[in-house]
Write an enzyme that holds these catalytic residues in place. Structure first.
Site, PDB file in Angstrom:
ATOM      1  N   CYS A   1       0.852  -1.186   0.000  1.00  0.00           N
ATOM      2  CA  CYS A   1       0.000   0.000   0.000  1.00  0.00           C
ATOM      3  C   CYS A   1       0.894   1.244   0.000  1.00  0.00           C
ATOM      4  CB  CYS A   1      -0.838  -0.068   1.268  1.00  0.00           C
ATOM      5  SG  CYS A   1      -1.858   1.351   1.601  1.00  0.00           S
TER       6      CYS A   1
ATOM      7  N   THR B   1       0.909   3.491   2.109  1.00  0.00           N
ATOM      8  CA  THR B   1       1.385   3.651   3.498  1.00  0.00           C
ATOM      9  C   THR B   1       2.631   2.798   3.744  1.00  0.00           C
ATOM     10  OG1 THR B   1      -0.926   3.868   4.077  1.00  0.00           O
ATOM     11  CG2 THR B   1       0.604   3.605   5.899  1.00  0.00           C
TER      12      THR B   1
ATOM     13  N   HIS C   1       5.526   4.572   2.416  1.00  0.00           N
ATOM     14  CA  HIS C   1       5.945   5.646   3.336  1.00  0.00           C
ATOM     15  C   HIS C   1       6.781   5.081   4.480  1.00  0.00           C
ATOM     16  CE1 HIS C   1       3.925   8.954   1.541  1.00  0.00           C
ATOM     17  NE2 HIS C   1       2.724   8.442   1.674  1.00  0.00           N
TER      18      HIS C   1
ATOM     19  N   HIS D   1      -0.921  -4.755   5.570  1.00  0.00           N
ATOM     20  CA  HIS D   1      -2.302  -4.822   6.075  1.00  0.00           C
ATOM     21  C   HIS D   1      -3.329  -5.173   5.002  1.00  0.00           C
ATOM     22  CE1 HIS D   1      -1.731  -0.659   4.683  1.00  0.00           C
ATOM     23  NE2 HIS D   1      -2.962  -0.816   4.240  1.00  0.00           N
ATOM     24  N   GLU D   2      -2.899  -5.318   3.743  1.00  0.00           N
ATOM     25  CA  GLU D   2      -3.849  -5.703   2.686  1.00  0.00           C
ATOM     26  C   GLU D   2      -3.583  -7.172   2.411  1.00  0.00           C
ATOM     27  OE1 GLU D   2      -3.065  -3.203  -0.705  1.00  0.00           O
ATOM     28  OE2 GLU D   2      -3.435  -1.372   0.413  1.00  0.00           O
TER      29      GLU D   2
ATOM     30  N   CYS E   1     -10.522   1.072  20.735  1.00  0.00           N
ATOM     31  CA  CYS E   1     -10.463   0.973  22.199  1.00  0.00           C
ATOM     32  C   CYS E   1     -11.822   0.678  22.816  1.00  0.00           C
ATOM     33  CB  CYS E   1      -9.863   2.255  22.788  1.00  0.00           C
ATOM     34  SG  CYS E   1     -11.000   3.667  22.840  1.00  0.00           S
TER      35      CYS E   1
ATOM     36  N   CYS F   1     -13.446   5.509  23.849  1.00  0.00           N
ATOM     37  CA  CYS F   1     -13.301   6.944  23.537  1.00  0.00           C
ATOM     38  C   CYS F   1     -14.601   7.495  22.947  1.00  0.00           C
ATOM     39  CB  CYS F   1     -12.139   7.154  22.563  1.00  0.00           C
ATOM     40  SG  CYS F   1     -12.512   6.630  20.886  1.00  0.00           S
TER      41      CYS F   1
ATOM     42  N   CYS G   1     -15.532   5.897  19.573  1.00  0.00           N
ATOM     43  CA  CYS G   1     -16.051   4.533  19.749  1.00  0.00           C
ATOM     44  C   CYS G   1     -17.461   4.560  20.336  1.00  0.00           C
ATOM     45  CB  CYS G   1     -15.123   3.718  20.645  1.00  0.00           C
ATOM     46  SG  CYS G   1     -13.606   3.207  19.819  1.00  0.00           S
TER      47      CYS G   1
ATOM     48  N   CYS H   1     -11.444   5.645  15.855  1.00  0.00           N
ATOM     49  CA  CYS H   1     -11.161   5.629  17.295  1.00  0.00           C
ATOM     50  C   CYS H   1      -9.986   6.570  17.583  1.00  0.00           C
ATOM     51  CB  CYS H   1     -10.801   4.191  17.682  1.00  0.00           C
ATOM     52  SG  CYS H   1     -10.042   4.029  19.310  1.00  0.00           S
TER      53      CYS H   1
HETATM   54 ZN   LIG Z   1      -3.798   0.050   2.394  1.00  0.00          ZN
HETATM   55 ZN   LIG Z   2     -11.822   4.382  20.756  1.00  0.00          ZN
END
Ligand SMILES: [Zn+2]
Ligand SMILES: [Zn+2]
Length: 338
Positions: A37, A39, A42, A60-61, A90, A93, A96, A104
């Site tokens: 990705c 990200t 980066h 994460h993909e 979490c 918060c 959430c 979140c």
């Molecule tokens: Zn991604």
């Molecule tokens: Zn949260």
């Protein structure tokens, strides 16, 4: 088992590690494919060294198959084809409490803030896992996460059939947004300057404009016959695109900020005032966006084969990142993890 650790300074190190002991609420997934990705790029360049925990497995993909389930897991069994919605929240918060788990205040983006999928086996909480229909290929399923991003961005824009949208930027996310808008019968024009990306988008049936060859503002005005579009999706994260964005919209049009900006933008606020334009931040996805993305993949509604540029083995992760870095025409690169 094998895992690729980002070790800082554009380097990954492959290491043999012992599988983690599985929590009761988690599943162990045999990772089939994991995409690279923006990200991840980066991170590779060191731009997020303060956030990741070097040395760390990122990614994460992904797609994979359940290998083992924790004691309290009831929704999955060994052998299930799955993908992961890599956001952990979490639960306490204000975001959430409002049901906005994906934003979140203490969001754990799994694969950035905690270990990710560039490894043979990945342990993830059951609540982050989505089951896939048998008909989806694992290779295509690695693209469900970016498709979910596009689904979320479009849902947040609240467009209806026959509305008119402009997508600025034809990278993987911009291209997916444009393709899905078209599936939803929304008129869409994709603006891009890279000639390879333009021709790919054209080949996939999209209406394209090169703003270096054609005046984008005049062209959108003429084509919409309404003084502008209903929405602009800004997927380039460039000031040039931000400059033109408010000029492409009709009254009460929406600017959807898809790109991730590393510094503050300048915006033509008088145009925003004159036309009562609105600016929408959009970030990742919610559960329903993943469900929609899985459905689109199951229907073979998207040309994944054209979007996946190349596959590498997990062992070749450094080559894969170098390749992506040096290939302005590359779209999605996949790592075959097991
Ligand atoms: Zn991604
Ligand atoms: Zn949260």
């Amino acid at each position: 088992m094998k895992a690729a650790f980002y070790s800082g300074q554009a380097q990954f190190k492959i290491r043999q590690i012992n599988p983690v002991s599985l929590e009761n609420d988690s599943v162990l997934i045999n990772v089939a494919y994991s995409g690279i990705c923006g990200t991840d790029i980066h991170i590779y360049h060191g731009a997020m060294d303060k956030r990741v925990h070097i040395p760390q497995v990122i990614g994460h993909e992904m797609s994979g198959i359940i290998e083992k389930t924790g004691k309290n897991v009831s929704g999955f069994k060994k052998g299930d084809k799955v993908t992961v919605r890599p956001l952990d929240w979490c639960g306490a918060c204000a975001a959430c409490r409002a049901g906005l788990f994906h934003i979140c205040y203490k969001l754990n983006f799994i694969g950035i803030d905690s270990p990710g999928s560039y490894q043979e086996s990945w342990a993830v909480k059951e609540r982050n896992v989505h089951k896939l229909p048998e008909t989806i290929s694992l290779r295509n399923a690695a693209l469900i996460e970016p498709v979910a991003v596009a689904c979320h961005d479009i849902r947040m824009a609240g467009l209806k059939e026959n509305d008119f949208a402009v997508v600025l930027g034809g990278g993987p996310i911009g291209l997916l947004i444009a393709l899905i808008l078209k599936l939803k019968k929304i008129n869409v024009i994709l603006s891009e300057i890279n000639s390879f990306r333009l021709s790919l988008a054209g080949k996939l049936g999209l209406t394209i404009i090169n703003p270096q060859e054609e005046n984008l503002e005049t062209s959108i005005n003429e084509r919409t016959k309404a003084g502008g579009a209903d929405a602009v999706f800004e997927a380039t994260a460039s000031q040039t695109a931000a400059d033109i964005m408010p000029r492409l919209l009709k009254s009460r049009g929406k600017m959807i900020l898809v790109g991730i900006y590393s510094k503050p933008l300048q915006l033509d606020t008088s145009r925003i005032f004159l036309r009562e334009l609105s600016l929408h931040g959009v970030r990742v996805y919610e559960e329903e966006d993943f469900t929609e993305a899985i459905m689109l993949a199951a229907q073979n509604a998207l040309p994944f084969n054209e979007i996946i540029t190349r596959d590498f083995k997990l062992d070749e992760i450094n080559d894969a990142f170098t390749y992506l870095d040096n290939s302005p025409n590359a779209m999605k690169i996949l790592l075959q993890c097991s």
